[in-house]
Enzyme design. Structure first.
Site, PDB file in Angstrom:
ATOM      1  N   THR A  22       0.835  -1.207   0.000  1.00 39.51           N
ATOM      2  CA  THR A  22       0.000   0.000   0.000  1.00 39.51           C
ATOM      3  C   THR A  22       0.869   1.256   0.000  1.00 39.51           C
ATOM      4  OG1 THR A  22      -1.600  -1.235   1.353  1.00 39.51           O
ATOM      5  CG2 THR A  22      -1.925   1.126   1.186  1.00 39.51           C
ATOM      6  N   ARG A  26       7.721  -2.650   2.878  1.00 40.63           N
ATOM      7  CA  ARG A  26       7.858  -2.763   4.339  1.00 40.63           C
ATOM      8  C   ARG A  26       8.156  -4.199   4.709  1.00 40.63           C
ATOM      9  NH1 ARG A  26       2.899   1.039   6.474  1.00 40.63           N
ATOM     10  NH2 ARG A  26       3.598   2.835   5.274  1.00 40.63           N
ATOM     11  N   SER A 117       6.265   3.679   8.743  1.00 43.45           N
ATOM     12  CA  SER A 117       5.090   4.383   9.251  1.00 43.45           C
ATOM     13  C   SER A 117       4.739   4.026  10.690  1.00 43.45           C
ATOM     14  CB  SER A 117       3.925   4.111   8.313  1.00 43.45           C
ATOM     15  OG  SER A 117       2.866   4.936   8.641  1.00 43.45           O
ATOM     16  N   HIS A 118       3.533   3.529  10.886  1.00 40.83           N
ATOM     17  CA  HIS A 118       3.049   3.270  12.243  1.00 40.83           C
ATOM     18  C   HIS A 118       3.507   1.916  12.767  1.00 40.83           C
ATOM     19  CE1 HIS A 118       0.517   1.630   9.208  1.00 40.83           C
ATOM     20  NE2 HIS A 118       0.124   0.713  10.063  1.00 40.83           N
ATOM     21  N   LYS A 130      10.083   4.041   0.535  1.00 38.73           N
ATOM     22  CA  LYS A 130       9.144   4.341  -0.551  1.00 38.73           C
ATOM     23  C   LYS A 130       9.717   5.440  -1.418  1.00 38.73           C
ATOM     24  CE  LYS A 130       6.458   7.231   2.548  1.00 38.73           C
ATOM     25  NZ  LYS A 130       5.162   7.689   2.993  1.00 38.73           N
ATOM     26  N   ASP A 281       1.885   9.559  14.024  1.00 36.88           N
ATOM     27  CA  ASP A 281       2.495   8.229  14.020  1.00 36.88           C
ATOM     28  C   ASP A 281       3.996   8.285  13.753  1.00 36.88           C
ATOM     29  OD1 ASP A 281       2.348   8.988  11.383  1.00 36.88           O
ATOM     30  OD2 ASP A 281       2.110   6.951  10.656  1.00 36.88           O
ATOM     31  N   ASP A 283       5.985   8.213  11.191  1.00 37.73           N
ATOM     32  CA  ASP A 283       6.550   9.113  10.161  1.00 37.73           C
ATOM     33  C   ASP A 283       5.757  10.402   9.998  1.00 37.73           C
ATOM     34  OD1 ASP A 283       4.414   7.732   9.042  1.00 37.73           O
ATOM     35  OD2 ASP A 283       5.234   7.859   7.018  1.00 37.73           O
ATOM     36  N   ASP A 285       2.495  11.092   9.267  1.00 34.99           N
ATOM     37  CA  ASP A 285       1.412  11.365   8.321  1.00 34.99           C
ATOM     38  C   ASP A 285       0.022  11.050   8.867  1.00 34.99           C
ATOM     39  OD1 ASP A 285       1.796   8.657   8.177  1.00 34.99           O
ATOM     40  OD2 ASP A 285       2.136   8.573   6.013  1.00 34.99           O
ATOM     41  N   ARG A 286      -0.038  10.247   9.927  1.00 39.73           N
ATOM     42  CA  ARG A 286      -1.355   9.940  10.489  1.00 39.73           C
ATOM     43  C   ARG A 286      -1.707  10.918  11.624  1.00 39.73           C
ATOM     44  NH1 ARG A 286      -2.582   3.583  10.617  1.00 39.73           N
ATOM     45  NH2 ARG A 286      -1.929   3.186   8.475  1.00 39.73           N
ATOM     46  N   THR A 348      -7.739   2.181  -1.234  1.00 43.56           N
ATOM     47  CA  THR A 348      -6.870   2.497  -0.090  1.00 43.56           C
ATOM     48  C   THR A 348      -5.456   2.800  -0.583  1.00 43.56           C
ATOM     49  OG1 THR A 348      -8.164   1.148   1.404  1.00 43.56           O
ATOM     50  CG2 THR A 348      -5.859   1.508   1.990  1.00 43.56           C
ATOM     51  N   GLU A 367      -8.641   9.373   4.766  1.00 42.15           N
ATOM     52  CA  GLU A 367      -8.832   7.932   4.850  1.00 42.15           C
ATOM     53  C   GLU A 367      -9.207   7.549   6.265  1.00 42.15           C
ATOM     54  OE1 GLU A 367      -6.105   5.430   2.181  1.00 42.15           O
ATOM     55  OE2 GLU A 367      -4.808   6.853   3.186  1.00 42.15           O
ATOM     56  N   GLU A 368      -9.934   6.441   6.356  1.00 41.23           N
ATOM     57  CA  GLU A 368     -10.316   5.935   7.675  1.00 41.23           C
ATOM     58  C   GLU A 368      -9.097   5.587   8.521  1.00 41.23           C
ATOM     59  OE1 GLU A 368      -9.544   2.635   8.445  1.00 41.23           O
ATOM     60  OE2 GLU A 368      -8.724   2.390   6.448  1.00 41.23           O
ATOM     61  N   SER A 369      -7.980   5.283   7.864  1.00 37.99           N
ATOM     62  CA  SER A 369      -6.784   4.841   8.582  1.00 37.99           C
ATOM     63  C   SER A 369      -6.026   6.033   9.149  1.00 37.99           C
ATOM     64  CB  SER A 369      -5.891   4.030   7.659  1.00 37.99           C
ATOM     65  OG  SER A 369      -5.545   4.792   6.517  1.00 37.99           O
ATOM     66  N   LYS A 380      -0.601  12.353   3.232  1.00 32.63           N
ATOM     67  CA  LYS A 380      -1.428  12.762   4.363  1.00 32.63           C
ATOM     68  C   LYS A 380      -0.507  13.408   5.391  1.00 32.63           C
ATOM     69  CE  LYS A 380      -1.573   8.041   6.264  1.00 32.63           C
ATOM     70  NZ  LYS A 380      -1.115   7.194   5.159  1.00 32.63           N
ATOM     71  N   ARG A 500      -9.051  -6.729   7.305  1.00 31.45           N
ATOM     72  CA  ARG A 500      -9.743  -5.553   7.827  1.00 31.45           C
ATOM     73  C   ARG A 500     -11.222  -5.644   7.434  1.00 31.45           C
ATOM     74  NH1 ARG A 500      -5.411  -2.944   9.575  1.00 31.45           N
ATOM     75  NH2 ARG A 500      -3.721  -2.233   8.212  1.00 31.45           N
TER      76      ARG A 500
HETATM   77  C1  G16 Z   1      -0.630   3.525   4.502  1.00 34.23           C
HETATM   78  C2  G16 Z   1      -1.136   4.262   3.310  1.00 34.23           C
HETATM   79  C3  G16 Z   1      -2.568   4.645   3.527  1.00 34.23           C
HETATM   80  C4  G16 Z   1      -3.404   3.438   3.899  1.00 34.23           C
HETATM   81  C5  G16 Z   1      -2.793   2.748   5.085  1.00 34.23           C
HETATM   82  C6  G16 Z   1      -3.486   1.458   5.472  1.00 34.23           C
HETATM   83  O1  G16 Z   1      -0.593   4.378   5.599  1.00 34.23           O
HETATM   84  O2  G16 Z   1      -0.377   5.419   3.080  1.00 34.23           O
HETATM   85  O3  G16 Z   1      -3.020   5.243   2.375  1.00 34.23           O
HETATM   86  O4  G16 Z   1      -4.697   3.810   4.191  1.00 34.23           O
HETATM   87  O5  G16 Z   1      -1.455   2.442   4.799  1.00 34.23           O
HETATM   88  O6  G16 Z   1      -3.233   0.506   4.550  1.00 34.23           O
HETATM   89  P1  G16 Z   1      -3.595  -1.011   4.758  1.00 34.23           P
HETATM   90  O7  G16 Z   1      -5.048  -1.030   5.137  1.00 34.23           O
HETATM   91  O8  G16 Z   1      -3.322  -1.613   3.413  1.00 34.23           O
HETATM   92  O9  G16 Z   1      -2.729  -1.541   5.868  1.00 34.23           O
HETATM   93  P2  G16 Z   1       0.720   4.556   6.436  1.00 34.23           P
HETATM   94  O10 G16 Z   1       0.384   5.549   7.497  1.00 34.23           O
HETATM   95  O11 G16 Z   1       1.022   3.167   6.955  1.00 34.23           O
HETATM   96  O12 G16 Z   1       1.728   5.004   5.445  1.00 34.23           O
END
Ligand code: G16
Length: 547
Positions: A22, A26, A117-118, A130, A281, A283, A285-286, A348, A367-369, A380, A500
């Site tokens: 996504t 990772r 990220s998180h 990335k 989070d 990095d 962005d969240r 997503t 996004e919901e995330s 984000k 999910r």
């Molecule tokens: C990444 C993407 C987001 C996505 C999220 C969840 O976030 O940048 O666009 O919504 O993963 O993805 P998944 O449901 O596939 O785990 P982040 O904050 O991890 O970079």
């Protein structure tokens, strides 16, 4: 003049598992630490790009374990492959949104961000990388697929033989013909935020006694949040907690959700709650936003930001449109409808917003995330979301709870929850989705108590700008009353699969806006379980994380 450092061509063999997910590649840190693993991927990135000779590359990471070593490898490879200049954040640090801002401000060819990220960091945690393109946003699928193709046939990579670059001193050095410029990771980003938000109004609100608790989760936003909230806007010292970035995030999971930032929720529900609790989070962005006594779901936050954006300096001319990922609740759709602006539903992944933002079709995305952002960058942006809320609060002079409840009263409430089944066996998770896909044609018309399935499909996105098509982006089950169940597998996990399940119910009646979320979704939750036979496929009787 010293002779330029020699460029080495190192023979290597492919790794089979370098398909970006996504958001980039990772893996466990130990996977990245294998000889050649990172270098293979970096060379595959460069091999998939054209025309970068002599141009600028932006480089930074979230500071997690292995960041410094990885930065040195990327620096030396970018120099060997002919970039003219590399702009790197001091200490190898750039938050994801700051990297996006720097790519845009420097008019760079692209950027490489090192982050998972998180996901947790450390020797036993995760690492990631990335590539972002010149608009500052994540590489589109065309590029990530080309990177993957190269990674499967790679035979060698190029790297200069040189001592490590000093990452801790601002200024310029050289790696052969390539200039390396170490910049302050915060400055460009802070200026951008000041151009968008009314810092004077927010500072006045703090002077009048407004209280904030922002948890940087020992991750990258600490220095940004200290500089903006405490030093620039005058929030009380100590408003930013866990402000020092640590390589292992203090052993915590730097995911600002109700599980990993539960202490903030507890604080917000206590008699000592500040006016606003927030977090970001690994990095940056969240975001997490909690008002006194009330958690704001990311989906509601997107809708409320869209509805109030015109009150904020950088958006005072109104917004062009809103985009949300498909699983995100449809609260924002109602706002867009009322404003008479476009609403776009994408798969997503932030990368799908880039084309819409570049084309001027949308201004705000979410996004919901736990992700929200705008056309100011192409990622984000956690601190942006918190500043949006601060600015809206400063203008409306109401509490978070009053604003959220007022929004529900005006637009209706989308009860929403995500149930995650983490680290399940991939075979079972894949079989669950495959079985659901097979069932799709037979579902419409079926009824379960008061719930009637109106439509069911596997979401496919047709990009209106470049006409690309992305298929199999999540199974949607849509009910006649506007409720919805969505199933998809995460593209960011590093062990097994994560299923999910997104559950949503629309409630127009303000008399029913005060229910507890899981209770409000009570009829849909067991149905989500049984329709997909989650127990049969995964052996799980309940989700591991509910947000
Ligand atoms: C990444 C993407 C987001 C996505 C999220 C969840 O976030 O940048 O666009 O919504 O993963 O993805 P998944 O449901 O596939 O785990 P982040 O904050 O991890 O970079």
């Amino acid at each position: 003049m010293n002779a330029p450092p020699p460029i080495q061509t190192v023979a290597t063999t492919p790794f089979a598992d370098q398909r970006p997910g996504t958001s980039g590649l990772r893996k466990k840190t130990t996977v990245f630490q294998q000889p050649h693993y990172l270098a293979n991927f970096v060379q595959s990135i460069f091999a998939s790009l054209e025309g970068y000779a002599g141009k600028t590359l932006v480089l930074g990471g979230d500071g997690r374990y292995f960041n410094r070593e990885a930065i040195q490898i990327v620096l030396k490879m970018a120099a060997a492959n002919g970039f003219g200049e590399i702009v790197v954040g001091r200490g190898g640090i750039l938050s994801t949104p700051a990297a996006s801002a720097v790519i845009r401000a420097e008019k760079a060819f692209g950027g490489i961000v090192l982050s998972a990220s998180h996901n947790p960091g450390g020797p036993d945690g995760d690492f990631g990388i990335k590539y972002n393109i010149s608009n500052g946003g994540p590489a589109p699928e065309k590029i990530t697929e080309a990177i993957f193709d190269h990674s499967r046939t790679i035979e060698s990579y190029k790297i200069v033989e040189a001592p490590d670059v000093d990452l801790d001193t601002l200024g310029e050095t050289r790696l052969g013909a390539t200039k390396v410029r170490v910049i302050d990771p915060v400055a460009i980003y802070l200026d951008l935020m000041e151009s968008l938000f009314d810092f004077d109004a927010i500072a006045a609100m703090f002077r009048a006694g407004f209280t904030l608790k922002f948890d940087a989760m020992s991750a990258v936003t600490g220095p940004y949040a200290k500089a903006i909230f405490e030093e620039r806007l005058g929030a009380a010292p100590g408003s930013v907690i866990n402000a020092e970035p640590l390589e292992d995030f203090g052993g915590h999971h730097p995911d600002p959700n109700l599980v990993h930032a539960k202490h903030l929720l507890d604080l917000a529900l206590s008699p000592h709650s500040p006016d606003l609790c927030a977090a970001s989070d690994g990095d940056g962005d969240r975001n997490l936003v909690i008002g006194r006594g009330i958690f704001v779901t990311p989906s509601d936050s997107l809708a409320i930001i869209a509805a109030n954006a015109h009150l904020v300096k950088g958006y005072s001319g109104g917004i062009a449109g809103v985009a949300r990922s498909m699983p995100t609740s449809r609260a924002a759709d109602r706002v867009a409808q009322k404003l008479g602006i476009g609403i776009y539903e994408t798969p997503t992944g932030w990368k799908f917003f880039g084309n819409l933002l570049d084309a001027g079709r949308v201004t705000i995305c979410g996004e919901e995330s736990a992700g929200a952002g705008s056309n100011h960058v192409r990622e984000k942006d956690g601190l942006w979301a918190v500043l949006m809320w601060l600015n809206i609060l400063a203008v409306r002079k109401q509490s978070v709870a009053e604003i959220v409840r007022g929004h529900w009263a005006e637009y209706g409430r989308n009860y929403y929850s995500r149930h995650d089944y983490e680290e399940v066996a991939s075979e079972g998770a894949n079989a669950l989705i495959a079985d659901l896909r097979k069932k799709l044609p037979s579902l419409p018309g079926q009824t379960f108590g008061a719930l009637k399935i109106e439509a069911a499909d596997d979401f496919a996105y047709h990009d209106p700008i470049d006409q690309s098509i992305s298929k199999q982006q999540g199974v949607r089950i849509l009910f006649a009353d506007g409720s919805r169940i969505v199933y998809r597998l995460s593209g960011t996990g590093t062990s097994g699969a994560t299923l999910r399940v997104y559950i949503e119910l629309f409630e127009p009646d303000p008399a029913k806006h005060d229910l507890e979320t899981q209770g409000a979704l009570g009829a849909l939750i067991p149905l989500a379980e049984s329709l997909a036979d989650i127990r049969g496929h995964t052996g799980r009787t309940e989700p591991s994380v509910i947000t």
